[in-house]
Motif scaffolding. Structure first.
Motif, PDB file in Angstrom:
ATOM      1  N   LEU A 220       0.781  -0.816   0.043  1.00 45.17           N
ATOM      2  CA  LEU A 220       0.319   0.215  -0.186  1.00 45.17           C
ATOM      3  C   LEU A 220       0.926   1.316  -0.150  1.00 45.17           C
ATOM      4  CD1 LEU A 220      -3.134  -1.058   2.282  1.00 45.17           C
ATOM      5  CD2 LEU A 220      -2.996  -1.468  -0.114  1.00 45.17           C
ATOM      6  N   VAL A 221       2.130   0.884   0.294  1.00 45.63           N
ATOM      7  CA  VAL A 221       2.794   2.229   1.010  1.00 45.63           C
ATOM      8  C   VAL A 221       3.494   2.456  -0.307  1.00 45.63           C
ATOM      9  CG1 VAL A 221       4.967   3.354   1.944  1.00 45.63           C
ATOM     10  CG2 VAL A 221       3.724   2.542   3.576  1.00 45.63           C
ATOM     11  N   LYS A 222       4.116   1.635  -1.833  1.00 49.77           N
ATOM     12  CA  LYS A 222       4.937   1.484  -2.653  1.00 49.77           C
ATOM     13  C   LYS A 222       3.453   2.106  -3.172  1.00 49.77           C
ATOM     14  CE  LYS A 222       6.099  -0.824  -6.258  1.00 49.77           C
ATOM     15  NZ  LYS A 222       5.135  -0.942  -7.664  1.00 49.77           N
ATOM     16  N   GLU A 223       2.035   1.858  -3.478  1.00 43.86           N
ATOM     17  CA  GLU A 223       1.051   2.279  -4.407  1.00 43.86           C
ATOM     18  C   GLU A 223       0.306   4.160  -3.746  1.00 43.86           C
ATOM     19  OE1 GLU A 223      -1.500  -0.665  -3.710  1.00 43.86           O
ATOM     20  OE2 GLU A 223      -0.978  -1.516  -5.304  1.00 43.86           O
ATOM     21  N   ASN A 224       1.027   4.085  -3.226  1.00 42.01           N
ATOM     22  CA  ASN A 224       1.372   5.761  -2.731  1.00 42.01           C
ATOM     23  C   ASN A 224      -0.578   5.286  -1.431  1.00 42.01           C
ATOM     24  OD1 ASN A 224       2.720   6.867  -5.061  1.00 42.01           O
ATOM     25  ND2 ASN A 224       2.739   7.667  -3.790  1.00 42.01           N
ATOM     26  N   LYS A 225      -0.964   4.275  -1.560  1.00 37.55           N
ATOM     27  CA  LYS A 225      -1.652   3.908  -0.165  1.00 37.55           C
ATOM     28  C   LYS A 225      -1.538   3.971   0.824  1.00 37.55           C
ATOM     29  CE  LYS A 225      -4.186   2.080  -4.167  1.00 37.55           C
ATOM     30  NZ  LYS A 225      -5.481   0.954  -4.776  1.00 37.55           N
ATOM     31  N   GLY A 226      -0.561   4.478   1.930  1.00 37.62           N
ATOM     32  CA  GLY A 226      -0.596   4.669   2.664  1.00 37.62           C
ATOM     33  C   GLY A 226      -1.307   5.773   3.733  1.00 37.62           C
ATOM     34  N   LEU A 227      -1.685   5.208   5.275  1.00 36.93           N
ATOM     35  CA  LEU A 227      -2.930   6.086   5.716  1.00 36.93           C
ATOM     36  C   LEU A 227      -2.547   7.649   5.822  1.00 36.93           C
ATOM     37  CD1 LEU A 227      -6.075   6.493   5.982  1.00 36.93           C
ATOM     38  CD2 LEU A 227      -5.641   5.434   8.441  1.00 36.93           C
ATOM     39  N   PHE A 228      -0.928   7.112   6.246  1.00 29.96           N
ATOM     40  CA  PHE A 228      -0.577   8.452   7.358  1.00 29.96           C
ATOM     41  C   PHE A 228       0.265   9.628   6.561  1.00 29.96           C
ATOM     42  CE2 PHE A 228      -1.008   6.413  11.475  1.00 29.96           C
ATOM     43  CZ  PHE A 228      -2.562   7.294  12.010  1.00 29.96           C
ATOM     44  N   HIS A 229       0.618  10.672   6.210  1.00 27.93           N
ATOM     45  CA  HIS A 229       1.512  11.649   5.084  1.00 27.93           C
ATOM     46  C   HIS A 229       3.414  10.630   5.957  1.00 27.93           C
ATOM     47  CE1 HIS A 229       3.660  14.519   3.140  1.00 27.93           C
ATOM     48  NE2 HIS A 229       4.642  14.814   4.347  1.00 27.93           N
ATOM     49  N   SER A 230       3.419  10.075   7.070  1.00 27.04           N
ATOM     50  CA  SER A 230       4.428   9.356   7.948  1.00 27.04           C
ATOM     51  C   SER A 230       4.333   7.995   7.397  1.00 27.04           C
ATOM     52  CB  SER A 230       4.670   8.885   9.220  1.00 27.04           C
ATOM     53  OG  SER A 230       3.258   8.431   9.159  1.00 27.04           O
ATOM     54  N   ASP A 231       3.438   7.736   6.466  1.00 26.65           N
ATOM     55  CA  ASP A 231       4.455   5.977   5.806  1.00 26.65           C
ATOM     56  C   ASP A 231       4.510   6.290   4.517  1.00 26.65           C
ATOM     57  OD1 ASP A 231       2.646   5.108   7.908  1.00 26.65           O
ATOM     58  OD2 ASP A 231       0.726   5.156   7.673  1.00 26.65           O
ATOM     59  N   GLU A 232       3.666   7.284   3.865  1.00 25.52           N
ATOM     60  CA  GLU A 232       4.590   8.100   2.110  1.00 25.52           C
ATOM     61  C   GLU A 232       6.268   8.060   2.360  1.00 25.52           C
ATOM     62  OE1 GLU A 232       3.378   6.772  -0.771  1.00 25.52           O
ATOM     63  OE2 GLU A 232       1.197   6.156   0.726  1.00 25.52           O
TER      64      GLU A 232
END
Length: 344
Positions: free
Chosen positions: A278-290
């Protein structure tokens, strides 16, 4: 007989030699060096079994309790180290960590209290609340990991072994919690700095971010990503547009503290490496994930864990042990609380 003369680089005057020896004797010993697996083996042999039994009962009653138990340990360790201070109640003279804004959504205190009550019956004044948090977090995440519950990981049914021997702290500050806890809007450099302050490196940062595979969040933690992000962008440009639209439908008000959003849609009670995809697909919930994608080293780790769940689970255990050593109290420091929410 020929007298031995030390090489030039090893020659010390007697006063200097004595000074160096004295420094070696009084050199500080990190408290985490006193932690060990099986610390309660003699003093309270059933300690970890009691924790596991109560955590298992809680999970059987409510699958979503795994994330709060894991989160309690994280939030404890990032403020004053892993000393159980997140469990203390506020008093008329002090606002404690659990009443800091970042901690207002913490949960599962009742599970910790139930564990402590049973341990006090079995082994009074022996097992610290800080250790209960560490063991309960391990058991919670183990029970949410399918390869563990299927018996494919270890005979003991645990993702990793926990070092114990921590003591409970006597200080708890909401102000410190607000300043020191990682924020969902943190950029990568801020995250690196926060983790470094706890003796944790880039690998630990990426691995422990994987804890976001479990649980839910509330709308205020992502509101800024959805509306009025900057003067130029209404939404966070690092967030997938279709996913952002879905989140906007769920979070219709910036003050909505009731609606819960799954960290990993459809899999919020299963601990695995889906989070990294999800992080790779820009679908991390938080800005800190991205933010993990904005640094070459952390991005490489994200891609690595996305393609190897076995590696992620192994490294997660290592990083949890690393975090569990942060600024711990041991030996005669602190206390062993009889009730986790109040000082003795």
């Amino acid at each position: 007989m020929t007298r031995w003369v030390p090489p030039l680089g090893l020659r010390f005057s007697l006063p200097l030699l004595l000074l160096l020896l004295a420094a070696a004797v009084i050199a500080p010993v990190h408290a985490y060096g006193k932690l060990k697996v099986g610390f309660y083996r003699q003093s309270c042999p059933d300690a970890e079994a009691i924790v596991r039994r109560i955590v298992t009962m809680a999970v059987e009653d409510d699958l979503t309790v795994t994330a709060p138990l894991l989160r309690l340990h994280f939030h404890d360790c990032f403020v004053r180290g892993c000393d159980g201070s997140v469990l203390l109640n506020s008093t008329k003279n002090n606002i404690a960590e659990r009443d800091a804004k970042p901690n207002l959504t913490l949960d599962a205190f009742n599970v910790i209290d139930a564990i402590k009550e049973k341990l006090e019956e079995k082994c009074p004044g022996t097992v610290s609340c800080a250790d209960i948090l560490a063991v309960a977090a391990r058991d919670a995440v183990s029970l949410a990991t399918k390869v563990v519950t299927k018996g494919e990981w270890s005979e003991g049914g645990s993702l990793y072994e926990v070092e114990t021997g921590r003591r409970d702290g006597r200080v708890s500050s909401a102000k410190e919690a607000a300043e020191e806890l990682p924020d969902s809007f943190d950029e990568i450099q801020k995250l690196i700095k926060r983790f470094k302050s706890k003796g944790l490196g880039l690998k630990d940062l990426v691995v422990l971010s994987g804890a976001h595979a479990l649980g839910n969040s509330h709308c205020p933690s992502l509101e800024k990503r959805l509306r009025n992000f900057t003067a130029e962008d209404d939404m966070d440009p690092t967030l997938d547009k279709a996913y952002a639209a879905t989140l906007k439908q769920q979070c219709t008000s910036p003050d909505d503290n009731v609606t819960e959003v799954q960290m990993v849609p459809g899999r919020s009670t299963t601990f695995d490496s889906t989070y990294y995809r999800l992080v790779k697909e820009n679908k991390g919930l938080f800005h800190s994930d991205e933010a993990l994608l904005s640094n070459g080293a952390t991005k490489m780790l994200v891609y690595g864990y996305m393609s190897s769940e076995k590696r992620f689970l192994k490294d997660f255990g290592v990083s949890m042990v690393n975090m569990g050593r942060a600024d711990v109290l041991a030996g005669s420091e602190g206390e062993i609380r009889r009730t986790c929410a109040v000082l003795n």
